[in-house]
Design a protein around this motif. Structure first.
Motif, mmCIF file in Angstrom:
data_model
loop_
_atom_site.group_PDB
_atom_site.id
_atom_site.type_symbol
_atom_site.label_atom_id
_atom_site.label_comp_id
_atom_site.label_asym_id
_atom_site.label_seq_id
_atom_site.Cartn_x
_atom_site.Cartn_y
_atom_site.Cartn_z
ATOM 1 N N GLY A 173 0.820 -1.214 0.000
ATOM 2 C CA GLY A 173 0.000 0.000 0.000
ATOM 3 C C GLY A 173 0.847 1.255 0.000
ATOM 4 O O GLY A 173 0.579 2.219 -0.729
ATOM 5 N N LYS B 233 1.063 4.054 -3.049
ATOM 6 C CA LYS B 233 0.761 5.478 -2.867
ATOM 7 C C LYS B 233 1.941 6.335 -3.299
ATOM 8 O O LYS B 233 1.768 7.459 -3.768
ATOM 9 C CB LYS B 233 0.439 5.777 -1.409
ATOM 10 C CG LYS B 233 -0.905 5.267 -0.974
ATOM 11 C CD LYS B 233 -1.192 5.605 0.456
ATOM 12 C CE LYS B 233 -2.552 5.030 0.853
ATOM 13 N NZ LYS B 233 -2.837 5.289 2.266
ATOM 14 N N ARG C 98 -5.464 0.400 -4.643
ATOM 15 C CA ARG C 98 -5.635 1.762 -4.123
ATOM 16 C C ARG C 98 -7.030 1.969 -3.639
ATOM 17 O O ARG C 98 -7.983 1.515 -4.022
ATOM 18 C CB ARG C 98 -5.290 2.787 -5.193
ATOM 19 C CG ARG C 98 -3.841 2.778 -5.512
ATOM 20 C CD ARG C 98 -3.535 3.844 -6.536
ATOM 21 N NE ARG C 98 -2.180 3.628 -6.991
ATOM 22 C CZ ARG C 98 -1.487 4.506 -7.628
ATOM 23 N NH1 ARG C 98 -1.986 5.687 -7.886
ATOM 24 N NH2 ARG C 98 -0.279 4.266 -8.018
#
Length: 103
Positions: free
Chosen positions: A90, A94, A103
């Motif tokens: 994650g 990002k 996402r």
């Protein structure tokens, strides 16, 4: 004349007969009649006993005993690693460093 079915003797029985043969108190023919086994088979068991006897006192014959596996600890470690992988994927997604991140 019918053949006798093949018999499977237990290791304890083999050891008992082989020890009696090693003692030498009775002849091979007497042992064969007493234990209902062929004299050649008794000779083989005796030889196997004598060959393997050194392993009883040495370290060669010992089998390594493995410690039992703690499944709860392994499941906890799997959960921890899954959490870290999800967090890192994650964070990299990002940051734009992981193109196939969720996402």
């Amino acid at each position: 004349m019918s053949k006798r079915p093949r018999r499977n003797h237990s290791p304890a029985f083999k050891a008992k007969v082989a020890l009696a043969a090693v003692k030498g108190e009775k002849t091979l023919a007497d042992l064969a009649q007493l234990f209902d086994a062929h004299p050649n088979q008794i000779t083989q068991w005796r030889s196997q006993l004598l060959e393997g006897a050194a392993g009883v006192f040495g370290s060669e014959g010992r089998i390594a005993i493995e410690e039992p596996i703690d499944v709860k600890t392994l499941h906890a470690k799997i959960g921890e690693l899954t959490l870290v992988n999800d967090f890192l994927s994650g964070a990299l997604g990002k940051a734009g460093l992981l193109p196939s991140a969720k996402r």
